[in-house]
Enzyme design. Structure first.
Site, PDB file in Angstrom:
ATOM      1  CE  LYS A  47      -0.687   0.068   5.055  1.00 46.02           C
ATOM      2  NZ  LYS A  47      -0.081   1.379   5.312  1.00 46.02           N
ATOM      3  CE  LYS A  76       4.256  -3.168   9.359  1.00 41.37           C
ATOM      4  NZ  LYS A  76       3.584  -3.805  10.504  1.00 41.37           N
ATOM      5  CG  ASP A  77       4.352   4.837   9.833  1.00 40.94           C
ATOM      6  OD1 ASP A  77       3.662   4.910  10.859  1.00 40.94           O
ATOM      7  OD2 ASP A  77       5.594   4.832   9.840  1.00 40.94           O
ATOM      8  CE  LYS A  78      -3.389   9.187   4.389  1.00 45.19           C
ATOM      9  NZ  LYS A  78      -4.435  10.180   4.782  1.00 45.19           N
TER      10      LYS A  78
END
Length: 370
Positions: A47, A76-78
């Protein structure tokens, strides 16, 4: 985070982090291989610019299941490119055509059936590939990389744990003081922020006053596990195990129950938490049990490469550990994405303030005329 102790002194090199999402790449490492059969579907996804919850919601909608049927091992980080596993329970149905989810921000890398639910924390670790741009004093950074590879860094919980401007810690303390929070996930997040702050405080205090040396009564952990035991005295056998990294020094994840270390180690932790008694009391009465977490974080396979873009770092960390906690020991970095968020927030706040001021002036003028 800036007030926490630096193990090697504050870095003199500077750099920009996350100028673009591809500067921060994270790849999950599972401790098992999918079994190939069962009612659970494991979907491996890359992503870009999406957070974990957003992807989970997309998967639930596509598979026509309740969002609770979609699980993941960790968030998880954007503002990154991340490769992450999701589990979707779909009993008695054919395998969906997951590839139809592909877009410019999401790619299905693989999928397989599995016999068990994917649970939070079911990770061996994460591989990080970070690109630092506009780097200065690269010699200092490289020198620190060599030290970190041998000794490690303080195993602090990173800024992400505390939310923008530390709001999760503030809300967590309000909740422990009696404020009601209905959302279960938010309650867990706020409790975790308070607990993590306490851990960071103890680690920083100990490293400031005692460095990395062992203390009598230390609670040590077996490397790679959550098992621990107390060392009333450090004999040569136990000290050898520490040097060989078979065991690790630890600090508290606070909760109810008696303090686990003894003697000098217990005294040091008590001193470190002296100003946080309300946090301790709140965590004890929130139903959390005492646990331990390694004092130091030791990255695996830490290497660097100078490229036309800047300095590229690659390493593996155990699950639950923060790349930014390692990075802060190497370089005085600024997170470009975070700065952009702060700038946007400030601009929006100014617009609201100006609007409210204008409305108040109109109201005042109306009252004066009447």
């Amino acid at each position: 985070m800036s007030e926490l102790h630096y193990l090697y002194g504050k870095p003199t090199g500077t750099a920009d982090l996350r100028t673009v999402n591809s500067d921060f790449i994270v790849k999950e490492i599972l401790p098992f291989s999918p079994s190939g059969e069962g009612e659970h579907h494991l979907v491996h996804i890359r992503k870009d610019g999406l957070n974990t919850v957003q992807v989970a919601e997309m998967l639930a909608k596509f598979a026509k299941v309740h969002p609770k049927e979609v699980t993941y091992a960790g968030q998880k980080d954007k503002n990154a490119i991340t490769e992450q596993w999701f589990g979707i329970r779909i009993p008695g149905k054919e395998t969906p055509a997951w590839i139809e989810l592909n877009s410019d921000r999401l790619t299905v890398l693989s999928s397989s059936r599995h016999s068990k639910k994917l649970r939070i924390g079911a990770l061996l670790g994460n591989r990080f590939i970070l690109t630092l741009r506009n780097v200065t004093n690269v010699e200092d950074i490289i020198s620190r990389i060599e030290k970190v590879s041998q000794i490690g860094v303080p195993n602090y919980f990173g800024e992400q744990r505390f939310g923008h401007d530390g709001k999760n810690l503030v809300l967590g303390r309000q909740m422990l003081a009696g404020k009601k929070v209905k959302d279960r996930n938010k309650r867990s997040m706020y409790l975790s922020a308070v607990r993590s702050h306490l851990f960071n405080t103890v680690v920083s205090y100990r490293l400031t006053h005692y460095g990395t040396r062992p203390l009598a009564g230390d609670c040590v952990m077996l490397a790679g596990s959550k098992s621990f035991f107390v060392t009333p005295e450090w004999d040569l056998v136990v000290l050898k195990r520490l040097i060989e990294k078979d065991i690790q020094l630890s600090a508290p994840l606070w909760g109810r129950g008696k303090m686990l270390p003894q003697g000098e180690a217990a005294e040091v932790e008590t001193q470190a938490m002296a100003d946080l008694t309300e946090d301790c009391y709140g965590l004890e009465h929130a139903g959390l049990e005492q646990e331990r977490r390694p004092l130091l974080l030791e990255p695996q396979g830490l290497k660097h490469e100078q490229t036309s873009d800047g300095l590229v770092l690659e390493f593996i960390l155990p699950a639950g550990c923060f790349a930014t906690s390692l990075l802060r020991e190497l370089v005085d970095y600024q997170d470009v994405k975070e700065l952009q968020w702060q700038t946007t927030l400030t601009a929006e706040t100014n617009v609201v303030t100006e609007s409210n001021t204008a409305a108040a002036n109109v109201s005042d003028n109306g009252e004066s005329a009447s």
